[in-house]
Design an enzyme around this catalytic site. Structure first.
Site, PDB file in Angstrom:
ATOM      1  N   GLU A 114      19.527 -24.907-149.288  1.00 13.88           N
ATOM      2  CA  GLU A 114      18.355 -25.291-148.483  1.00 13.88           C
ATOM      3  C   GLU A 114      17.135 -25.376-149.393  1.00 13.88           C
ATOM      4  O   GLU A 114      17.104 -24.725-150.422  1.00 13.88           O
ATOM      5  CB  GLU A 114      18.062 -24.201-147.433  1.00 13.88           C
ATOM      6  CG  GLU A 114      19.146 -24.000-146.422  1.00 13.88           C
ATOM      7  CD  GLU A 114      18.909 -22.742-145.578  1.00 13.88           C
ATOM      8  OE1 GLU A 114      17.786 -22.207-145.567  1.00 13.88           O
ATOM      9  OE2 GLU A 114      19.872 -22.295-144.954  1.00 13.88           O
ATOM     10  N   LYS A 116      13.542 -24.343-150.690  1.00 12.44           N
ATOM     11  CA  LYS A 116      12.711 -23.141-150.590  1.00 12.44           C
ATOM     12  C   LYS A 116      11.258 -23.604-150.531  1.00 12.44           C
ATOM     13  O   LYS A 116      10.632 -23.877-151.559  1.00 12.44           O
ATOM     14  CB  LYS A 116      12.947 -22.225-151.787  1.00 12.44           C
ATOM     15  CG  LYS A 116      12.197 -20.918-151.673  1.00 12.44           C
ATOM     16  CD  LYS A 116      12.602 -19.976-152.787  1.00 12.44           C
ATOM     17  CE  LYS A 116      11.922 -18.632-152.660  1.00 12.44           C
ATOM     18  NZ  LYS A 116      10.463 -18.712-152.613  1.00 12.44           N
ATOM     19  N   ASP A 118       7.375 -23.706-150.141  1.00 12.28           N
ATOM     20  CA  ASP A 118       6.314 -22.799-150.539  1.00 12.28           C
ATOM     21  C   ASP A 118       5.261 -22.774-149.437  1.00 12.28           C
ATOM     22  O   ASP A 118       4.317 -23.548-149.435  1.00 12.28           O
ATOM     23  CB  ASP A 118       5.709 -23.295-151.853  1.00 12.28           C
ATOM     24  CG  ASP A 118       5.015 -22.190-152.596  1.00 12.28           C
ATOM     25  OD1 ASP A 118       5.100 -21.026-152.141  1.00 12.28           O
ATOM     26  OD2 ASP A 118       4.388 -22.473-153.622  1.00 12.28           O
ATOM     27  N   TYR A 230      15.101 -21.434-140.428  1.00 16.08           N
ATOM     28  CA  TYR A 230      16.371 -21.349-141.145  1.00 16.08           C
ATOM     29  C   TYR A 230      17.154 -20.079-140.875  1.00 16.08           C
ATOM     30  O   TYR A 230      18.202 -19.870-141.468  1.00 16.08           O
ATOM     31  CB  TYR A 230      16.134 -21.486-142.654  1.00 16.08           C
ATOM     32  CG  TYR A 230      15.095 -20.524-143.195  1.00 16.08           C
ATOM     33  CD1 TYR A 230      13.802 -20.974-143.453  1.00 16.08           C
ATOM     34  CD2 TYR A 230      15.389 -19.188-143.423  1.00 16.08           C
ATOM     35  CE1 TYR A 230      12.835 -20.114-143.932  1.00 16.08           C
ATOM     36  CE2 TYR A 230      14.426 -18.323-143.898  1.00 16.08           C
ATOM     37  CZ  TYR A 230      13.147 -18.787-144.156  1.00 16.08           C
ATOM     38  OH  TYR A 230      12.182 -17.928-144.628  1.00 16.08           O
ATOM     39  N   LYS A 319      14.952 -21.007-158.623  1.00 15.52           N
ATOM     40  CA  LYS A 319      13.544 -21.408-158.756  1.00 15.52           C
ATOM     41  C   LYS A 319      13.366 -22.602-159.691  1.00 15.52           C
ATOM     42  O   LYS A 319      13.992 -22.673-160.745  1.00 15.52           O
ATOM     43  CB  LYS A 319      12.729 -20.232-159.304  1.00 15.52           C
ATOM     44  CG  LYS A 319      12.710 -19.030-158.384  1.00 15.52           C
ATOM     45  CD  LYS A 319      11.706 -19.183-157.281  1.00 15.52           C
ATOM     46  CE  LYS A 319      10.331 -18.975-157.814  1.00 15.52           C
ATOM     47  NZ  LYS A 319       9.528 -18.054-157.027  1.00 15.52           N
ATOM     48  N   CYS A 413     -25.565 -33.555-177.374  1.00 15.15           N
ATOM     49  CA  CYS A 413     -24.174 -33.723-177.777  1.00 15.15           C
ATOM     50  C   CYS A 413     -23.742 -32.523-178.618  1.00 15.15           C
ATOM     51  O   CYS A 413     -24.422 -32.179-179.590  1.00 15.15           O
ATOM     52  CB  CYS A 413     -24.024 -35.015-178.577  1.00 15.15           C
ATOM     53  SG  CYS A 413     -22.412 -35.136-179.378  1.00 15.15           S
ATOM     54  N   CYS A 416     -23.260 -33.871-182.470  1.00 13.71           N
ATOM     55  CA  CYS A 416     -24.326 -34.370-183.337  1.00 13.71           C
ATOM     56  C   CYS A 416     -25.707 -33.871-182.933  1.00 13.71           C
ATOM     57  O   CYS A 416     -26.680 -34.121-183.632  1.00 13.71           O
ATOM     58  CB  CYS A 416     -24.305 -35.897-183.383  1.00 13.71           C
ATOM     59  SG  CYS A 416     -24.769 -36.654-181.817  1.00 13.71           S
ATOM     60  N   CYS A 431     -22.699 -39.504-175.198  1.00 16.44           N
ATOM     61  CA  CYS A 431     -23.493 -39.348-176.402  1.00 16.44           C
ATOM     62  C   CYS A 431     -23.650 -40.784-176.906  1.00 16.44           C
ATOM     63  O   CYS A 431     -22.663 -41.454-177.191  1.00 16.44           O
ATOM     64  CB  CYS A 431     -22.752 -38.508-177.435  1.00 16.44           C
ATOM     65  SG  CYS A 431     -23.474 -38.677-179.070  1.00 16.44           S
ATOM     66  N   CYS A 436     -22.397 -40.641-184.273  1.00 21.52           N
ATOM     67  CA  CYS A 436     -21.930 -39.290-183.929  1.00 21.52           C
ATOM     68  C   CYS A 436     -20.580 -39.016-184.599  1.00 21.52           C
ATOM     69  O   CYS A 436     -19.627 -39.771-184.411  1.00 21.52           O
ATOM     70  CB  CYS A 436     -21.809 -39.152-182.422  1.00 21.52           C
ATOM     71  SG  CYS A 436     -21.031 -37.603-181.918  1.00 21.52           S
TER      72      CYS A 436
HETATM   73  S1  IVH Z   1      15.951 -16.973-146.911  1.00 14.39           S
HETATM   74  C1  IVH Z   1      17.777 -13.275-145.991  1.00 14.39           C
HETATM   75  N1  IVH Z   1      15.504 -19.513-146.847  1.00 14.39           N
HETATM   76  O1  IVH Z   1      11.112 -17.674-149.677  1.00 14.39           O
HETATM   77  C2  IVH Z   1      16.765 -14.314-145.880  1.00 14.39           C
HETATM   78  N2  IVH Z   1      13.713 -18.091-147.529  1.00 14.39           N
HETATM   79  O2  IVH Z   1      11.386 -14.845-151.491  1.00 14.39           O
HETATM   80  C3  IVH Z   1      15.802 -14.346-147.003  1.00 14.39           C
HETATM   81  N3  IVH Z   1      11.631 -19.291-148.031  1.00 14.39           N
HETATM   82  O3  IVH Z   1       9.772 -14.919-148.078  1.00 14.39           O
HETATM   83  C4  IVH Z   1      14.969 -15.553-147.023  1.00 14.39           C
HETATM   84  N4  IVH Z   1      12.388 -21.313-147.581  1.00 14.39           N
HETATM   85  O4  IVH Z   1       9.238 -17.115-147.059  1.00 14.39           O
HETATM   86  C5  IVH Z   1      14.972 -18.312-147.119  1.00 14.39           C
HETATM   87  N5  IVH Z   1      15.263 -21.823-146.716  1.00 14.39           N
HETATM   88  C6  IVH Z   1      14.741 -20.616-146.965  1.00 14.39           C
HETATM   89  C7  IVH Z   1      13.392 -20.437-147.378  1.00 14.39           C
HETATM   90  C8  IVH Z   1      12.926 -19.158-147.663  1.00 14.39           C
HETATM   91  C9  IVH Z   1      11.341 -20.597-147.970  1.00 14.39           C
HETATM   92  C10 IVH Z   1      10.688 -18.230-148.460  1.00 14.39           C
HETATM   93  C11 IVH Z   1      10.562 -17.104-147.496  1.00 14.39           C
HETATM   94  C12 IVH Z   1      10.788 -15.847-148.289  1.00 14.39           C
HETATM   95  C13 IVH Z   1      10.780 -16.326-149.709  1.00 14.39           C
HETATM   96  C14 IVH Z   1      11.869 -15.603-150.475  1.00 14.39           C
END
Ligand code: IVH
Length: 672
Positions: A114, A116, A118, A230, A319, A413, A416, A431, A436
């Site tokens: 999935e 992740k 932010d 999720y 990551k 400047c 110079c 300048c 220069c």
């Molecule tokens: S799973 C057991 N799935 O990432 C469940 N986290 O450090 C643990 N996050 O604080 C989290 N997308 O805010 C999970 N598809 C995703 C996510 C997700 C974003 C964030 C979440 C969590 C941080 C994990």
């Protein structure tokens, strides 16, 4: 009568919530805005006469009352866990090896990948299908009650299932998701603020988090926050699936927004490969993602694996390299460019971004510093993404101690010492001193660079030495340098001096194209220089041209035409050309090179990605030798995009403009 109206009221609520879901969750509305407004108005009219009927799941109840002072605490029904990180495939493989040792079932495990996102982790409570409470993650045990703010997010269903054909949810259901602002919406929001002369936001994450944690829901409602869910954190009074993949499907069927890029794999390797495609292609995602999550699909197994601290063993965050970090702004210097423009540059406490240590970043221009109220000593957010040079996004105002100092742009400047000038309507400060030394350094640096005269062994240090010793006052002086002069410079012995003079001598034979590039005329790059060389044949002819004549050349607009004519009109430049000529630099384009005719005459090509046999230069030469032209960016005028492996954004652009796309073999075939 009242009964009939009440049932119409219930029907309207359900309908509007459903259309809301079609629009905000599925992104696929089935009625027009006008029809939607009609339904909403009908509902509002009923509510005006029957205030006692209004329930919290009414679509009119999204932005409610202000929270008094601070948010109440909410204890989560189960810990809201975090994730351990993996930085690359090997970390992920090591994770699998570790958990294989703990449980035999891992050997046959499937994996769900999935995004992740932010954003901000949120926990949503539903009782008998009604959204009753929403909280932040807090410390994982206790969060803050931000129900009224969450209600304003239209992607959050107020009642589930949204579609009456959906499954009946457990009587108590707690789900977890990530609230965020999509990148495009964030950019629009900032643009609007900028146009209104208001302060812009730093990034989507902070904006979403800040908006959800402020006290007035009306404010939250004005921010384009959305969400993807999720996880089922807890359920009572009903069954829920026991695999992650089925959970995602189940949440979708209830009407929750669920990512559509998640995938299930039978092995870890393809899951890693899928994850890695997003590392490269993260800019194609509509939101900021700091990685992908790889999860064991079997949730019973995942739970049995337990956790290390707050990190479940059954999942790992893969990551991507960071692109944004904070660091301290130590100072601001002004750099003088080739054309005399002063650019502020941040000097930073060294910080690593995506594997590179960054000590300097651009601040764009002096207005930018004032607009963002960036102060020396501030914690600042730095971004380094793709090919963009690192830049300062803005200050972290909350981290201020009060000791930060405002910055005043220089009035002289820095190189110079002469006064700097500002052109009305432009942001840049210049300048204007033609002598220069800083400008001269940049000029010479450009003149000798690889894309221009390509003088090997003439780096910035030596350029500075030559200028400081007043051996070089303009680029033509390079060609009359003597060995005795070089030997007087620090670090120069016989061999080094001879080598340098040798490569300068060699540069005298460079083509007209390159010399035109080297002159550094504003707006004239490699492609344009080639066109000018082919059209005029030598510098003397080019120097006599007019803007009207130049405008005949494809790609030359009024600004560039003027800039070229201006450049040749300046006495200092005329003097320079004379000096170059007497030093032996007056390249002529051979007659047979002038305007080649061939199969590609009148056609424009753009090359993207790696071609199987041709290098970029080969491809360019091939196209030009057949009378075609190669440009850097795709436009409607582009005749063909030549596509190689790992293409860049040009590919997308060409597709969207309907430009014909061919490969190397096809390119060769076209010449017959
Ligand atoms: S799973 C057991 N799935 O990432 C469940 N986290 O450090 C643990 N996050 O604080 C989290 N997308 O805010 C999970 N598809 C995703 C996510 C997700 C974003 C964030 C979440 C969590 C941080 C994990």
């Amino acid at each position: 009568m009242a009964e009939k109206l009440l049932s119409r009221y219930e029907e309207l609520k359900a309908q509007i919530n459903f259309h809301n879901y079609r629009y905000h969750v599925l992104d696929a509305p089935i009625i027009s805005d006008l029809e939607y407004d009609r339904l909403l108005n009908e509902l509002k009219k009923i509510e005006a006469d029957h205030a006692d009927w209004i329930t919290p799941d009414s679509p009119t109840q999204r932005a409610g009352a202000k929270v008094s002072e601070k948010f109440e605490k909410v204890r989560h029904p189960a810990p809201i866990l975090s994730l351990a990180n993996a930085f690359g495939g090997d970390d992920a493989r090591a994770w699998l090896e570790r958990i294989k040792k703990l449980d035999d079932r891992v050997e046959k495990a499937k994996f769900v990948v999935e995004p992740k996102i932010d954003g901000l982790s949120v926990v949503l409570h539903y009782r008998d299908g009604q959204f009753v409470q929403g909280a932040t993650r807090g410390d994982g045990e206790v969060g803050e009650d931000i129900t009224s703010n969450l209600r304003t997010i239209r992607a959050i269903p107020l009642r589930i299932p949204v579609d009456s054909k959906g499954p009946k949810p457990p009587s108590y259901l707690v789900v977890r998701g990530e609230a965020f602002i999509p990148i495009q919406d964030f950019e629009k929001l900032n643009k609007r603020l900028e146009e209104a002369g208001e302060k812009t936001y730093l990034n989507p994450r902070n904006t979403a988090a800040g908006s959800l944690r402020q006290l007035d829901p009306v404010l939250t409602a004005s921010r384009p926050i959305t969400l993807l869910v999720y996880q089922i954190v807890h359920s009572e009074g009903g069954k829920v699936p026991t695999s992650q993949w089925e959970i995602l499907e189940y949440l979708k069927s209830l009407g929750f927004p669920v990512t559509d890029i998640s995938k299930r794999f039978n092995d870890l390797e393809p899951a890693i490969a899928y994850t890695e495609t997003f590392d490269k292609g993260r800019d194609t995602l509509p939101y900021e993602a700091d990685g992908m999550v790889i999860k064991i699909d079997d949730l019973t197994l995942a739970a049995d694996l337990g956790f290390v601290g707050k990190d479940p063993r059954g999942a790992i965050a893969f990551k991507f390299p960071a692109r944004e970090v904070t660091t301290t702004l130590l100072g601001i210097d002004a750099e003088v460019g080739r054309t005399g423009v002063l650019t502020p540059r941040a000097s930073l406490e060294a910080v690593e971004i995506g594997g590179v240590v960054v000590r300097n970043a651009t601040l764009h221009n002096f207005d930018y510093i004032a607009e963002k109220d960036i102060r020396i000593g501030d914690r600042v957010l730095i971004k380094r993404a793709g090919e963009v040079i690192p830049y300062v996004i803005g200050p972290v105002v909350d981290a201020r101690s009060g000791k930060e100092k405002k910055y005043k742009p220089p009035t002289k400047c820095p190189a110079c010492g002469q006064d700097v000038e500002h052109i009305e309507g432009e942001v840049a400060w210049y300048c204007v001193n033609a002598a220069c030394p800083a400008q001269l350094v940049r000029n010479v640096e450009h003149f000798v660079s690889r894309g221009a005269m390509d003088i090997v062994g003439l780096g910035i240090k030596i350029v500075e030495q030559l200028i400081e010793a007043e051996l070089v006052k303009d680029v033509a002086d390079l060609f009359t340098l003597k060995k005795s002069q070089l030997l007087g410079l620090e670090g120069f012995a016989e061999k080094k001096a001879e080598n340098l003079l040798g490569s300068i001598e060699q540069a005298k034979g460079q083509s007209l194209n390159r010399l035109i590039v080297a002159l550094g005329i504003h707006g004239v790059g490699e492609v344009m220089a080639g066109d000018l060389a082919r059209t005029y044949g030598n510098l003397s002819a080019l120097s006599k041209t007019t803007t009207d004549e130049l405008r005949q050349i494809e790609g030359v607009g009024p600004n560039i035409a003027e800039s070229i004519v201006d450049w040749f009109a300046r006495p200092a430049n005329q003097k320079l050309l004379k000096k170059l000529k007497s030093a032996g630099l007056d390249p002529q384009m051979k007659a047979d090179e002038k305007k080649k005719e061939g199969a590609f005459t009148g056609m424009t090509f753009v090359v993207t990605g790696t071609l199987p046999n041709f290098s970029r230069d080969d491809a360019k030469e091939f196209i030009e030798s057949n009378g075609g032209k190669v440009t850097d960016s795709v436009s409607k005028k582009t005749s063909y995009l030549v596509l190689g492996e790992n293409p860049g954004s040009k590919f997308e652009k060409a597709k969207s403009l309907g430009v014909k796309i061919i490969d190397e073999a096809e390119l060769k075939r076209l010449t017959g």
